[in-house]
Design a protein around this motif. Structure first.
Motif, mmCIF file in Angstrom:
data_model
loop_
_atom_site.group_PDB
_atom_site.id
_atom_site.type_symbol
_atom_site.label_atom_id
_atom_site.label_comp_id
_atom_site.label_asym_id
_atom_site.label_seq_id
_atom_site.Cartn_x
_atom_site.Cartn_y
_atom_site.Cartn_z
ATOM 1 N N LYS A 99 -42.417 17.438 24.670
ATOM 2 C CA LYS A 99 -42.384 17.010 26.074
ATOM 3 C C LYS A 99 -40.978 17.134 26.643
ATOM 4 O O LYS A 99 -40.779 17.577 27.776
ATOM 5 C CB LYS A 99 -42.836 15.549 26.191
ATOM 6 C CG LYS A 99 -44.330 15.347 26.232
ATOM 7 C CD LYS A 99 -44.628 13.874 26.445
ATOM 8 C CE LYS A 99 -46.124 13.613 26.444
ATOM 9 N NZ LYS A 99 -46.409 12.158 26.506
ATOM 10 N N ALA A 100 -40.013 16.696 25.855
ATOM 11 C CA ALA A 100 -38.617 16.754 26.317
ATOM 12 C C ALA A 100 -38.200 18.201 26.561
ATOM 13 O O ALA A 100 -37.552 18.510 27.565
ATOM 14 C CB ALA A 100 -37.696 16.102 25.284
ATOM 15 N N PHE A 101 -38.598 19.075 25.661
ATOM 16 C CA PHE A 101 -38.245 20.491 25.823
ATOM 17 C C PHE A 101 -38.841 21.050 27.106
ATOM 18 O O PHE A 101 -38.176 21.759 27.860
ATOM 19 C CB PHE A 101 -38.753 21.280 24.614
ATOM 20 C CG PHE A 101 -38.453 22.742 24.667
ATOM 21 C CD1 PHE A 101 -37.184 23.211 24.372
ATOM 22 C CD2 PHE A 101 -39.434 23.647 25.027
ATOM 23 C CE1 PHE A 101 -36.901 24.571 24.435
ATOM 24 C CE2 PHE A 101 -39.167 25.002 25.083
ATOM 25 C CZ PHE A 101 -37.892 25.467 24.789
ATOM 26 N N ARG A 102 -40.108 20.704 27.344
ATOM 27 C CA ARG A 102 -40.775 21.231 28.528
ATOM 28 C C ARG A 102 -40.251 20.612 29.813
ATOM 29 O O ARG A 102 -40.380 21.196 30.888
ATOM 30 C CB ARG A 102 -42.277 20.981 28.407
ATOM 31 C CG ARG A 102 -42.908 21.792 27.298
ATOM 32 C CD ARG A 102 -44.348 21.436 27.084
ATOM 33 N NE ARG A 102 -45.149 21.673 28.271
ATOM 34 C CZ ARG A 102 -46.463 21.497 28.327
ATOM 35 N NH1 ARG A 102 -47.100 21.076 27.276
ATOM 36 N NH2 ARG A 102 -47.122 21.736 29.416
ATOM 37 N N SER A 103 -39.686 19.408 29.716
ATOM 38 C CA SER A 103 -39.216 18.717 30.915
ATOM 39 C C SER A 103 -37.714 18.861 31.123
ATOM 40 O O SER A 103 -37.171 18.271 32.060
ATOM 41 C CB SER A 103 -39.556 17.224 30.814
ATOM 42 O OG SER A 103 -40.907 17.039 30.509
ATOM 43 N N LEU A 104 -37.079 19.600 30.265
ATOM 44 C CA LEU A 104 -35.618 19.651 30.308
ATOM 45 C C LEU A 104 -35.081 20.157 31.650
ATOM 46 O O LEU A 104 -34.000 19.751 32.083
ATOM 47 C CB LEU A 104 -35.103 20.534 29.167
ATOM 48 C CG LEU A 104 -33.763 20.135 28.559
ATOM 49 C CD1 LEU A 104 -33.778 18.693 28.110
ATOM 50 C CD2 LEU A 104 -33.426 21.028 27.380
ATOM 51 N N ASP A 105 -35.839 21.009 32.295
ATOM 52 C CA ASP A 105 -35.401 21.508 33.601
ATOM 53 C C ASP A 105 -35.275 20.374 34.616
ATOM 54 O O ASP A 105 -34.515 20.478 35.575
ATOM 55 C CB ASP A 105 -36.398 22.550 34.135
ATOM 56 C CG ASP A 105 -36.206 23.886 33.452
ATOM 57 O OD1 ASP A 105 -35.125 24.086 32.859
ATOM 58 O OD2 ASP A 105 -37.132 24.716 33.493
ATOM 59 N N ARG A 106 -36.050 19.325 34.409
ATOM 60 C CA ARG A 106 -36.027 18.212 35.359
ATOM 61 C C ARG A 106 -34.981 17.166 34.989
ATOM 62 O O ARG A 106 -34.790 16.203 35.725
ATOM 63 C CB ARG A 106 -37.414 17.556 35.433
ATOM 64 C CG ARG A 106 -38.476 18.477 35.996
ATOM 65 C CD ARG A 106 -39.687 17.691 36.480
ATOM 66 N NE ARG A 106 -40.405 17.067 35.380
ATOM 67 C CZ ARG A 106 -41.340 17.684 34.653
ATOM 68 N NH1 ARG A 106 -41.664 18.934 34.908
ATOM 69 N NH2 ARG A 106 -41.961 17.053 33.690
ATOM 70 N N PHE A 107 -34.345 17.316 33.836
ATOM 71 C CA PHE A 107 -33.290 16.378 33.445
ATOM 72 C C PHE A 107 -32.001 16.735 34.177
ATOM 73 O O PHE A 107 -31.451 17.819 33.985
ATOM 74 C CB PHE A 107 -33.073 16.440 31.930
ATOM 75 C CG PHE A 107 -31.928 15.602 31.446
ATOM 76 C CD1 PHE A 107 -31.969 14.225 31.543
ATOM 77 C CD2 PHE A 107 -30.797 16.190 30.913
ATOM 78 C CE1 PHE A 107 -30.911 13.447 31.109
ATOM 79 C CE2 PHE A 107 -29.726 15.427 30.474
ATOM 80 C CZ PHE A 107 -29.791 14.050 30.572
ATOM 81 N N ARG A 108 -31.566 15.822 35.043
ATOM 82 C CA ARG A 108 -30.403 16.093 35.897
ATOM 83 C C ARG A 108 -29.102 15.552 35.345
ATOM 84 O O ARG A 108 -28.068 15.692 35.978
ATOM 85 C CB ARG A 108 -30.637 15.514 37.299
ATOM 86 C CG ARG A 108 -31.886 16.062 37.981
ATOM 87 C CD ARG A 108 -31.652 17.491 38.426
ATOM 88 N NE ARG A 108 -32.856 18.077 38.963
ATOM 89 C CZ ARG A 108 -33.277 19.312 38.703
ATOM 90 N NH1 ARG A 108 -32.600 20.070 37.872
ATOM 91 N NH2 ARG A 108 -34.376 19.784 39.228
ATOM 92 N N GLY A 109 -29.175 14.846 34.241
ATOM 93 C CA GLY A 109 -27.948 14.320 33.662
ATOM 94 C C GLY A 109 -27.455 13.042 34.308
ATOM 95 O O GLY A 109 -26.303 12.654 34.130
#
Lengths: 206, 176
Positions: A71-81
Motif C-alpha cells: 500500500k505504501a509503495f502504491r501511495s508513495l506519490d501522494r506522500f508529500r513529506g
C-alpha cells in the motif's frame, strides 16, 4: 506570494536533503524502485512488530506487513513529506491492522473468564523470577502468551496506544500524529489501557 | 529445603515480579528469524510487482502501445479511417486508400454505407500478431520492443453492426 512559494520549496528541498528517508522516497518517486528496498529493510522489523503486537498472530502479521508495504509503495506519490516517512508508514500499518481486526473480530476473541481463572494459578511466575532456572525460556514464553491474551482483551484503539508507547517506544506526540488524535486522547487511552492490563495481569506483575 | 524456600510466601512478594512496563518491553524481543525475513522479502517483491501489473489499466497499455512506432502508425490509421467514414457519411461513398505493409495486414471492416440495419456504437479494437500477444501475456503487461517489427497490427473499425454484433456483413470492405 512568489517568495512564499519559493521559501516553501526551499524548505522542502532542505528537508529532503536532511532526511535520509525523504531522500530515498524522492529516489523511489523518480523511478528507482531499489530505493524502496532500503526503506523496507529499515522499517520492516518495526512494522512487523507493531502489527504482531496488535494481532498476536504471526501469520496475520506477515500478511498485514506485506499489505502495508505494498500500500505504501502504491501511495508513495501522494506522500508529500509533511510528516516523517515512518509516521506515515505506521499510520498505514495501524489502519490496515485495525481494519483487519474489525473484519475478523471473532477470530481473536478470548474468554475473559478463562483468563481470569488462569491468572489465579500463577506459580510459574515465581519460578520465572528466580535466576538460572532451566525452564526460564518456557516460562517467559508462557508469560508472553498471557500478555498477548491480555492485550487482546483491550479494544483495538487502546491496544494500539499501548503497543506504540510501551513496545515501540514512541512519544505521545508521535502516536497522536499516527492516529490523528490529540495527545490528550493518547494519554487518556494509555492510562485506561494500562489500568485494564494491570487488572488482567494482576497475578503476574507487581 | 530449597523447594520450601521457592514456594515460600517471601518468593511471592509483589516486588519480585516484573512491572507491567517491563513485561510489555519484553515484547520488543519478539522478532522473527532470518529465514522468515528472507521469505518476507521474496513475497513482498512479488507482491509489489503484481500490484504494479494490476495497476496498469487497459488504457495505459493502449497508451504505451500507441507510444511505440508501430502503435503510433496504427493510431494514425485509425484516425484516418474515422475521418474517412465521417466523410463517407456526409457525401457519396468514398474509396479509402489502402495502406501499410501488405495484403496480410488487410482487415475487412463493415461497410460505411448505410445498409438500413439498426445502427450501433462504433467498435474499435487493436490487434497484434500472436507472437506479440504471447509476449504480452508472458511478460506481464508490456509490449516488448523486440516484437515491434513483428507486429502486424491493424485497426479494426466496424460501423452499423447487425443485431448479433458481428462486423462481417455484406458490404464489408477493406480499409487498409
Amino acid at each position: 506570494m512568489r517568495d512564499a512559494e519559493a521559501a516553501v520549496e526551499a524548505a522542502g528541498a532542505r528537508a529532503v536533503s536532511d532526511d535520509p528517508d525523504l531522500r530515498l522516497v524522492a529516489r523511489v518517486k523518480a523511478g528507482d524502485q531499489a530505493a524502496y528496498s532500503s526503506l523496507v529493510h529499515k522499517y520492516k522489523g518495526r512494522i512487523f512488530s507493531v502489527i504482531y503486537n496488535l494481532t498476536s498472530n504471526r501469520e496475520d502479521a506477515n500478511d498485514l506487513a506485506q499489505e502495508t508495504f505494498i500500500k505504501a509503495f502504491r501511495s508513495l506519490d501522494r506522500f508529500r513529506g509533511r510528516s516523517q516517512f515512518f509516521t506515515w508508514l505506521y499510520r498505514i500499518a495501524v489502519n490496515t491492522t485495525l481494519s483487519h481486526l474489525r473484519k475478523n473480530r471473532l477470530r481473536h476473541f478470548f474468554n475473559y473468564e478463562d483468563l481470569q481463572e488462569e491468572t489465579v494459578n500463577a506459580e510459574w511466575l515465581e519460578a520465572m523470577t528466580s535466576a538460572n532456572r532451566s525452564d526460564r525460556p518456557v516460562v517467559l514464553r508462557e508469560l508472553q502468551e498471557k500478555l498477548n491474551e491480555a492485550l487482546q482483551q483491550l479494544s483495538p484503539k487502546h491496544r494500539t496506544v499501548v503497543v506504540l508507547f510501551e513496545v515501540e517506544g514512541m512519544s505521545h506526540e508521535e502516536i497522536a500524529e499516527v492516529l490523528k488524535v490529540s495527545t490528550g486522547t493518547v494519554r487518556s487511552r494509555l492510562h485506561y489501557a494500562k489500568q485494564q492490563l494491570q487488572s488482567l495481569l494482576q497475578s503476574y506483575v507487581r | 529445603m530449597s523447594d520450601k524456600v521457592e514456594n515460600s510466601p517471601a518468593d511471592r512478594i509483589p516486588e519480585s515480579r516484573p512491572s507491567l512496563e517491563e513485561l510489555l518491553r519484553l515484547k520488543r524481543a519478539e522478532q522473527p528469524d532470518a529465514a522468515f525475513w528472507a521469505k518476507f522479502d521474496r513475497d513482498l517483491e512479488r507482491g509489489i510487482v503484481q500490484s504494479v501489473v494490476r495497476r496498469r489499466s487497459l488504457f495505459e497499455r493502449g497508451f504505451t502501445f500507441l507510444g511505440r512506432p508501430a502503435g503510433a502508425l496504427a493510431g494514425l490509421l485509425l484516425v484516418a479511417a474515422l475521418v474517412g467514414m465521417l466523410l463517407t457519411e456526409s457525401s457519396s461513398p468514398l474509396s479509402v486508400p489502402r495502406a501499410t505493409t501488405g495484403p496480410e495486414s488487410w482487415i475487412p471492416v463493415a461497410a460505411a454505407e448505410d445498409t438500413g440495419a439498426e445502427r450501433q456504437d462504433f467498435v474499435i479494437e487493436v490487434f497484434a500478431s500472436e507472437s506479440a500477444r504471447a509476449g504480452a501475456q508472458g511478460g506481464g503487461e508490456e509490449w516488448r520492443s523486440g516484437d515491434a517489427g513483428d507486429l502486424r497490427q491493424a485497426v479494426y473499425v466496424a460501423e452499423s453492426l447487425g443485431p448479433d454484433g458481428t462486423p462481417d456483413r455484406p458490404g464489408s470492405r477493406v480499409l487498409f
